[in-house]
Enzyme design. Structure first.
Site, short mmCIF file in Angstrom:
data_model
loop_
_atom_site.label_atom_id
_atom_site.label_comp_id
_atom_site.label_asym_id
_atom_site.label_seq_id
_atom_site.Cartn_x
_atom_site.Cartn_y
_atom_site.Cartn_z
N LYS A 1 25.43 -5.42 -1.02
CA LYS A 1 26.90 -5.58 -1.04
C LYS A 1 27.54 -4.99 0.22
O LYS A 1 28.76 -4.91 0.32
CB LYS A 1 27.48 -4.88 -2.27
CG LYS A 1 26.95 -5.40 -3.59
CD LYS A 1 27.51 -4.56 -4.73
CE LYS A 1 26.72 -4.73 -6.00
NZ LYS A 1 26.98 -3.66 -6.97
N ARG B 1 0.81 -1.22 0.00
CA ARG B 1 0.00 0.00 0.00
C ARG B 1 0.85 1.27 0.00
O ARG B 1 0.62 2.19 -0.81
CB ARG B 1 -0.92 0.02 1.24
CG ARG B 1 -2.11 -0.90 1.15
CD ARG B 1 -2.45 -1.47 2.51
NE ARG B 1 -1.45 -2.46 2.83
CZ ARG B 1 -1.58 -3.76 2.56
NH1 ARG B 1 -2.72 -4.20 2.08
NH2 ARG B 1 -0.61 -4.62 2.79
N THR B 2 1.79 1.37 0.91
CA THR B 2 2.52 2.64 1.10
C THR B 2 3.36 2.97 -0.14
O THR B 2 3.31 4.10 -0.65
CB THR B 2 3.42 2.55 2.35
OG1 THR B 2 2.63 2.05 3.44
CG2 THR B 2 3.98 3.90 2.72
N HIS C 1 4.69 5.68 11.71
CA HIS C 1 4.24 5.54 10.31
C HIS C 1 3.27 6.71 10.09
O HIS C 1 2.06 6.53 10.06
CB HIS C 1 3.56 4.18 10.13
CG HIS C 1 3.30 3.78 8.71
ND1 HIS C 1 3.45 4.63 7.63
CD2 HIS C 1 2.88 2.59 8.18
CE1 HIS C 1 3.14 3.99 6.52
NE2 HIS C 1 2.80 2.75 6.82
N ARG D 1 11.31 3.83 3.87
CA ARG D 1 10.83 2.80 4.81
C ARG D 1 12.05 1.97 5.22
O ARG D 1 12.82 1.53 4.36
CB ARG D 1 9.77 1.90 4.18
CG ARG D 1 9.48 0.68 5.08
CD ARG D 1 8.28 -0.09 4.67
NE ARG D 1 7.06 0.64 4.99
CZ ARG D 1 5.84 0.10 4.96
NH1 ARG D 1 5.69 -1.16 4.64
NH2 ARG D 1 4.78 0.83 5.24
N1 CP Z 1 -0.24 -0.09 5.90
C1 CP Z 1 0.96 -0.37 5.34
O1 CP Z 1 1.99 0.23 5.68
O2 CP Z 1 0.92 -1.32 4.36
P1 CP Z 1 2.17 -1.76 3.48
O3 CP Z 1 3.15 -2.44 4.40
O4 CP Z 1 1.63 -2.66 2.41
O5 CP Z 1 2.78 -0.52 2.91
#
Ligand code: CP
Length: 327
Positions: A101, A73-74, A151, A123
């Site tokens: 590496k 999603r993100t 998040h 991320r």
């Molecule tokens: N909600 C969320 O962060 O989903 P993903 O890990 O798929 O990005």
């Protein structure tokens, strides 16, 4: 902890731009900045309903999506958001980068910086990774999930979805149920919802309770019936088996029996309750399929709203009102 009472109907954002280079977490944001992002996202959502879903607001800007953990999603919604704003985008996953590496995160970021991007969406499995990049990079850093820390865009899209349905955040009973210990979504949501005046309850098995959780201005219980009673919003959190090294749960079946969201438990909530989950879902563990797919679920609305909220964040960090005529 007292929180300001701000509602969708009477709030007026006092600011027209974010007072920061980066979006590292909700903890840093003032309520008027949160309102500004949510209001900007509303305008961005309208763009997504046009036949041609593209505006030139970020034309000439380069955004790097740097993902060291899996994401559906993100990552996807950031990329769609960037493209709808006409930014040049590139995606780097750790498995296909020189990280394999042995290159460090800092060296990876500094090498990307040498190519003059304007923003880096990161991320990373380590809490604080975004703060490190913020200190060493000129680019705006957007936290797309760092370890068990925050998040922020997930909490913003959750708030957007609640406000869309309930027309306010203040005064709502929001029950957040699941793996409280490992959840960055929980931490960002607690910061956001308490700042905006919601009545936040958290619920999970005692082994998955952070020790200092009640210092965050929330009410805590291990009894799911108490958490969901008269709730306006129920948010389920994923059981994060990949972050568990010890025996936190007797079994997933036992977890579902004690804390799983079922249709029977749902009946204790308000008649117009909404059911949320940030995804990915463990069906039959934290949520029954009948609830996930049922009439109270707004889980796919959350995903849809993620694009608009991320457009809002990108737009504001790029300068906001400087681009107003382009939107
Ligand atoms: N909600 C969320 O962060 O989903 P993903 O890990 O798929 O990005």
């Amino acid at each position: 902890m007292s929180a300001p009472v701000i509602t969708h109907v009477d709030e007026t954002p006092a600011v027209t731009s974010l007072r920061r280079k980066d979006l590292l977490g909700i903890a840093d944001l003032a309520p008027d900045e949160i309102s500004l992002i949510l209001d900007t996202a509303e305008a961005m959502k309208e763009i997504g309903s046009r036949p041609i879903k593209k505006v030139p607001a970020l034309r000439g800007k380069t955004v790097v999506n740097l993902f060291f953990e899996p994401s559906t999603r993100t990552r996807t919604s950031f990329e769609i958001a960037e493209k709808r704003l006409s930014a040049d985008t590139l995606n780097i996953a750790s498995a296909s980068s020189s990280v394999v590496k042995g290159e460090t995160l800092a060296d990876t970021a500094l090498n990307l910086e040498a190519m003059q991007p304007d923003m880096i969406v990161l991320r990373h499995p380590s809490s604080g990774a975004c703060h490190l990049l913020s200190r060493i990079c000129r680019s705006a850093i957007i936290n797309a999930g760092d370890g068990m820390h925050e998040h922020p865009t997930q909490a913003l899209l959750d708030a957007f979805t609640i406000r869309e349905r309930k027309k306010r955040l203040a005064g709502l009973k929001v029950a957040i149920i699941g793996d409280l210990l490992h959840s960055r979504v929980l931490r960002s949501n607690i910061h956001l919802l308490t700042k905006m005046g919601a009545d936040v309850w958290v619920c999970g098995p005692p082994t998955l309770f952070p020790t200092d959780i009640t210092r965050c201005g929330v009410r805590a219980t291990s009894a799911i019936e108490e958490a969901v009673a008269d709730a306006d919003v129920i948010m389920l959190l994923r059981i994060q088996l990949e972050r568990m090294e010890g025996a936190f749960l007797p079994s997933l079946r036992e977890y579902f029996n004690v804390c799983g969201m079922t249709e029977a438990r749902l009946r204790r909530a308000k008649p117009d309750v909404i059911i949320m989950h940030p995804g990915p879902m463990n069906r039959g563990v934290e949520i029954a399929s009948e609830v996930a797919d049922g009439p109270y679920s707004v889980i796919l609305d959350q995903v849809a709203n993620g694009v608009a909220v991320r457009m809002g964040v990108l737009y504001l960090l790029a300068g906001g009102v400087e681009h107003e005529t382009a939107v």
